[in-house]
Design an enzyme around this catalytic site. Structure first.
Site, PDB file in Angstrom:
ATOM      1  N   ASP A   1       0.805  -1.226   0.000  1.00 17.21           N
ATOM      2  CA  ASP A   1       0.000   0.000   0.000  1.00 17.21           C
ATOM      3  C   ASP A   1       0.839   1.277   0.000  1.00 17.21           C
ATOM      4  O   ASP A   1       0.330   2.351  -0.272  1.00 17.21           O
ATOM      5  CB  ASP A   1      -0.929   0.019   1.234  1.00 17.21           C
ATOM      6  CG  ASP A   1      -0.164  -0.133   2.541  1.00 17.21           C
ATOM      7  OD1 ASP A   1       1.059  -0.330   2.497  1.00 17.21           O
ATOM      8  OD2 ASP A   1      -0.786  -0.063   3.618  1.00 17.21           O
ATOM      9  N   HIS A   2       2.131   1.164   0.289  1.00 19.42           N
ATOM     10  CA  HIS A   2       2.956   2.374   0.382  1.00 19.42           C
ATOM     11  C   HIS A   2       3.678   2.679  -0.934  1.00 19.42           C
ATOM     12  O   HIS A   2       3.724   3.820  -1.363  1.00 19.42           O
ATOM     13  CB  HIS A   2       4.016   2.214   1.476  1.00 19.42           C
ATOM     14  CG  HIS A   2       3.506   2.409   2.873  1.00 19.42           C
ATOM     15  ND1 HIS A   2       2.584   1.601   3.456  1.00 19.42           N
ATOM     16  CD2 HIS A   2       3.832   3.332   3.816  1.00 19.42           C
ATOM     17  CE1 HIS A   2       2.345   2.009   4.705  1.00 19.42           C
ATOM     18  NE2 HIS A   2       3.089   3.068   4.939  1.00 19.42           N
TER      19      HIS A   2
ATOM     20  N   ASP B   1       4.475  -0.884  11.350  1.00 16.97           N
ATOM     21  CA  ASP B   1       3.980   0.425  10.963  1.00 16.97           C
ATOM     22  C   ASP B   1       3.416   1.079  12.215  1.00 16.97           C
ATOM     23  O   ASP B   1       2.685   0.448  12.990  1.00 16.97           O
ATOM     24  CB  ASP B   1       2.875   0.295   9.902  1.00 16.97           C
ATOM     25  CG  ASP B   1       2.551   1.657   9.319  1.00 16.97           C
ATOM     26  OD1 ASP B   1       3.032   1.963   8.220  1.00 16.97           O
ATOM     27  OD2 ASP B   1       1.846   2.438   9.987  1.00 16.97           O
TER      28      ASP B   1
ATOM     29  N   ARG C   1      -0.306  12.988   9.901  1.00 13.84           N
ATOM     30  CA  ARG C   1       1.005  13.621  10.126  1.00 13.84           C
ATOM     31  C   ARG C   1       1.180  14.814   9.214  1.00 13.84           C
ATOM     32  O   ARG C   1       0.880  14.727   8.029  1.00 13.84           O
ATOM     33  CB  ARG C   1       2.131  12.609   9.855  1.00 13.84           C
ATOM     34  CG  ARG C   1       2.138  11.526  10.880  1.00 13.84           C
ATOM     35  CD  ARG C   1       3.346  10.635  10.800  1.00 13.84           C
ATOM     36  NE  ARG C   1       3.338   9.803  11.982  1.00 13.84           N
ATOM     37  CZ  ARG C   1       3.675   8.526  12.024  1.00 13.84           C
ATOM     38  NH1 ARG C   1       4.106   7.927  10.921  1.00 13.84           N
ATOM     39  NH2 ARG C   1       3.630   7.852  13.146  1.00 13.84           N
TER      40      ARG C   1
ATOM     41  N   SER D   1       7.124   7.631  12.454  1.00  5.59           N
ATOM     42  CA  SER D   1       7.018   6.311  11.845  1.00  5.59           C
ATOM     43  C   SER D   1       7.863   5.253  12.543  1.00  5.59           C
ATOM     44  O   SER D   1       8.779   5.545  13.291  1.00  5.59           O
ATOM     45  CB  SER D   1       7.432   6.430  10.377  1.00  5.59           C
ATOM     46  OG  SER D   1       8.460   5.558  10.060  1.00  5.59           O
TER      47      SER D   1
ATOM     48  N   ARG E   1       9.703   3.200  10.868  1.00  3.95           N
ATOM     49  CA  ARG E   1      10.716   2.742   9.908  1.00  3.95           C
ATOM     50  C   ARG E   1      12.051   2.473  10.598  1.00  3.95           C
ATOM     51  O   ARG E   1      12.697   3.381  11.110  1.00  3.95           O
ATOM     52  CB  ARG E   1      10.847   3.721   8.738  1.00  3.95           C
ATOM     53  CG  ARG E   1      11.262   5.116   9.076  1.00  3.95           C
ATOM     54  CD  ARG E   1      11.086   6.070   7.896  1.00  3.95           C
ATOM     55  NE  ARG E   1       9.675   6.359   7.673  1.00  3.95           N
ATOM     56  CZ  ARG E   1       9.213   7.498   7.183  1.00  3.95           C
ATOM     57  NH1 ARG E   1      10.032   8.458   6.823  1.00  3.95           N
ATOM     58  NH2 ARG E   1       7.905   7.697   7.023  1.00  3.95           N
TER      59      ARG E   1
HETATM   60  C1  MIC Z   1       4.243   6.599   8.015  1.00  4.34           C
HETATM   61  O1  MIC Z   1       3.083   6.913   8.134  1.00  4.34           O
HETATM   62  O2  MIC Z   1       5.195   7.360   8.287  1.00  4.34           O
HETATM   63  C2  MIC Z   1       4.570   5.217   7.496  1.00  4.34           C
HETATM   64  C3  MIC Z   1       5.150   5.381   6.152  1.00  4.34           C
HETATM   65  O3  MIC Z   1       3.396   4.469   7.369  1.00  4.34           O
HETATM   66  C4  MIC Z   1       5.537   4.571   8.481  1.00  4.34           C
HETATM   67  C5  MIC Z   1       6.117   3.327   8.026  1.00  4.34           C
HETATM   68  C6  MIC Z   1       7.233   3.510   7.060  1.00  4.34           C
HETATM   69  O4  MIC Z   1       8.051   4.410   7.207  1.00  4.34           O
HETATM   70  O5  MIC Z   1       7.315   2.693   6.151  1.00  4.34           O
HETATM   71  C7  MIC Z   1       4.959   4.340   9.869  1.00  4.34           C
HETATM   72  O6  MIC Z   1       4.072   5.048  10.263  1.00  4.34           O
HETATM   73  O7  MIC Z   1       5.475   3.494  10.612  1.00  4.34           O
HETATM   74 FE1  SF4 Z   2       0.018   4.881   5.082  1.00  2.00          FE
HETATM   75 FE2  SF4 Z   2       1.417   5.633   7.229  1.00  2.00          FE
HETATM   76 FE3  SF4 Z   2      -0.131   7.354   5.920  1.00  2.00          FE
HETATM   77 FE4  SF4 Z   2      -1.245   5.446   7.311  1.00  2.00          FE
HETATM   78  S1  SF4 Z   2       0.028   7.100   8.129  1.00  2.00           S
HETATM   79  S2  SF4 Z   2      -1.833   6.088   5.263  1.00  2.00           S
HETATM   80  S3  SF4 Z   2       0.178   3.765   6.996  1.00  2.00           S
HETATM   81  S4  SF4 Z   2       1.694   6.361   5.137  1.00  2.00           S
END
Ligand code: MIC
Ligand code: SF4
Length: 668
Positions: A64-65, A119, A381, A545, A547
């Protein structure tokens, strides 16, 4: 004394330790989830553990990313994940099926279960009454291999909800209120449990919006009881058998209680660049809006999109010429249902741009706003540069407020829509039966067939780099000194760089790119000369995140320690998992005494960890030659010390398999 809901579920899953807040515990994990941005590296790590098949109730891999696929890298990674899932017994949710947290809530999450996901918004499933926790990929892989998950036994904030939301005010405003009260700082080690008469007025997707953004508070997870509303949701998803009733005992206690009267809330907005920068929408009225984006794992349920669409339709207006309105439904279920109900057409009539069912704009994958613009979004975010445009400001709102801004072309309190545009608040009822179509979820193969699967590995799949055990002394320089609230988006940018998630040497070129593009090169030069890199931060370092690349790539660049006033939970765990020592200022004002470029010596750090010391002195040499000594706190559990001494969790898994930490002894 009775138990609260958190204690009840933790007690059921406790494997090690005692339920005493602040002490380390280990819990059994029932379900896991990976998404494609963190999942490739996590899957490579799983493979290194040498386990033939996952042992969980359900392990799901979502794509999904990384769905824009500019270049072969992303699709190669999807194919790696698809074949990995087939080989090791996971479910695979294909690209186009939807956003991991939305789909997991619809199709997999169950009350009373523990869910660990790579995540940070995994706690979305807390809306259904599960303990759902975000973690680094390595921790999730370890859980798939049957290892328990280690965490600090949390302190519980009980949030008593009373009253009922008034029209035009919705779940997003509840969590924005929570962010206003608790902020994004200082909540490490806490979880949130919602209770009280207001709970039953909220549907499961609304509860999930609230637990989703608990991640922004920095709490480990948030949870709602499982009640008749939960049962109806599960029934409508065709899974009533997954329901169990769950709530706190009447005499349960909480370490802290907050009361929120839902009927007193008003539409709120989080202003740039932090989700806790919250003000009433009415304060921004008139500010011209250039982009409205609806979707993400926070607000992309059927109810969210149906509400948004009905408001647009009732206004009878068309999208103002200067504005882009972007909609990304959360799942195939949601998209097909709004289509069936004629609501997709209503949005097209207004003039929206439809995006793929994916994270998309939320993670800066497309839809970067124009310079110096105002982007109003329903996601969670609004960190600096995350949208892909450093000069743009992102404002976080509810679908109702997003609709008002879309119609007005500027900020407008949605409560004014009736008076100004004759729009009545649309009552969107939860469907009695959702449209269920799991055809894009590939189930696990039986073991005999799974063993024959060959895993696909494209050139972008590079196994994680090795790390050495912790040296006796750390000797190097402060390669970077940053301020408060440094997020993992600052440390390891996503967006255009996302395609390198499975290729650490390449991705490491972009560490701290939004803060100091010279960092990576400087750090690598130091590493080549045998100089250790040290990062100094202030409060809430590593927000956001999960990550693990924000630890893994710095590790690759030779970062040995992070010194800060406070470090957020998931990032701290990731640092430890990759052998980087997290350290804290004993006196926060000592932060001011250190400058970038200062030489730092941490003598006998290895010995200090072996001896289990809580504090060490470091020697900082200034450019002038002046030397100062600064005391630092270590704050590590016995298990965490062992992981760091061995150079990270991968070394632990390689050397000791699934042996318990108690049996691992490190003498020197
Ligand atoms: C995000 O919202 O920052 C992400 C992308 O979903 C991350 C995960 C990632 O960096 O792949 C998260 O929230 O953990
Ligand atoms: Fe995707 Fe992270 Fe955004 Fe949720 S917050 S939609 S998991 S990138």
């Amino acid at each position: 004394m009775g138990l609260n809901l958190v204690q009840k579920i933790l007690k059921e899953h406790l494997v090690e330790g005692e339920l005493i807040p602040g002490k380390e515990i280990a819990i059994r994990i029932d379900q896991t989830l990976y998404q494609d941005a963190t999942g490739t590296m996590a899957a490579l790590e799983f493979e290194m553990m040498g386990i033939p098949r996952v042992v969980t109730e359900a392990s799901v891999i979502y794509v999904d990313h990384k769905t824009i696929q500019m270049g072969y890298e992303d699709k190669d990674d999807h194919e790696y994940l698809r074949t990995f899932a087939a080989r090791f017994g996971c479910y695979y949710s294909k690209p186009g099926n939807g956003i991991c947290h939305q789909v997991h809530l619809e199709r997999f999450a169950k009350p009373g279960r523990t869910i660990l996901g790579s995540d940070s918004h995994t706690p979305t499933a807390g809306g259904i009454g599960a303990i759902a926790i975000g973690a680094g990929g390595l921790d999730v892989s370890a859980a798939m291999a049957g290892r328990p998950f280690y965490m600090v036994c949390p302190k519980v904030i009980g949030v008593k909800l009373t009253g009922k939301l008034r029209p035009w005010v919705s779940a997003k405003d509840v969590i924005l209120k929570m962010l206003q009260i608790l902020t994004t700082k200082g909540n490490v080690g806490w979880v949130v449990e919602y209770f009280g008469p207001g709970v039953k007025t909220l549907s499961v997707p609304e509860r999930a919006t609230i637990t989703n953004m608990g991640a922004e508070l920095g709490v480990t997870f948030s949870i709602f009881p499982s009640d008749e509303v939960t049962r109806e949701f599960l029934r409508a998803q065709g899974r009533e058998e997954d329901w169990i009733p769950l709530e706190a005992d009447p005499d349960a206690e909480y370490q802290k209680v907050i009361e929120i009267d839902l009927s007193e809330l008003e539409p709120l907005v989080a202003c740039p660049h932090s989700p806790d920068n919250v003000v009433p929408v009415k304060d921004l009225e008139g500010l011209v809006v250039d982009q409205v984006c609806v979707g993400s794992c926070t607000n992309s349920s059927y109810k969210d999109l149906a509400t948004f669409a009905k408001i647009l339709k009732a206004s009878g207006r068309r999208c103002p010429p200067h504005l882009d309105v972007v909609v990304a439904p959360g799942s195939k279920q949601v998209l097909r249902m709004i289509d069936r109900d004629g609501l997709l057409d209503a949005m097209f009539e207004f003039g929206i741009r439809l995006q793929e069912l994916a994270c998309g704009f939320c993670i800066g994958m497309g839809q970067a706003p124009k310079n110096n613009s105002v982007s109003v979004r329903t996601n969670n975010r609004n960190f600096y540069a995350r949208s892909g445009t450093e000069t743009a400001g992102v404002y976080l709102v509810s679908p109702e407020t997003a609709a008002a801004c879309a119609i007005e072309g500027a900020f407008l309190d949605p409560r004014k829509l009736e008076e100004k545009y004759g729009v009545k608040y649309p009552e969107v009822k939860m469907p009695e039966r959702f449209l269920i179509d799991d055809s894009m979820i590939v189930p696990p193969l039986p073991p005999e067939e799974a063993e024959r699967i060959e895993i696909y590995r494209g050139p972008n799949i590079v196994p994680p780099p090795p790390n050495d055990p912790l040296p006796q002394n750390i000797e190097g320089e402060v390669t970077l000194r940053v301020g408060d609230k440094i997020t993992t988006d600052h440390i390891m940018p996503a967006g255009q760089r996302l395609k390198y998630r499975s290729n650490v040497p390449k991705y490491a070129e972009f560490v701290f790119e939004p803060v100091d593009p010279t960092f990576s090169k400087r750090a690598l030069e130091n590493k080549d000369k045998g100089i250790h890199n040290i990062i100094v931060g202030r409060e809430s370092y590593g927000q956001g995140s999960s990550r693990e690349h924000a630890a893994l790539c710095p590790m690759y660049l030779g970062v040995k320690a992070v010194i800060a006033v406070s470090i957020e939970r998931i990032h701290r765990a990731n640092l430890i998992n990759f052998g980087i020592v997290p350290m804290y200022f004993v006196n926060p004002s000592d932060y001011d005494k250190i400058e970038q470029g200062d030489k730092v010596k941490i003598p006998n750090i290895r010995k200090a960890l072996i001896e289990g010391r809580d504090q060490v002195d470091i020697i900082v040499t200034k450019a002038s030659g002046e030397e100062i000594t600064i005391p630092l706190r270590l704050d590590l559990s016995d298990r965490e010390r062992k992981v760091i001494l061995l150079g990270g969790m991968l070394n632990v898994a390689k050397a000791f398999g699934t042996k318990s930490f108690k049996e691992i002894e490190i003498k020197e």
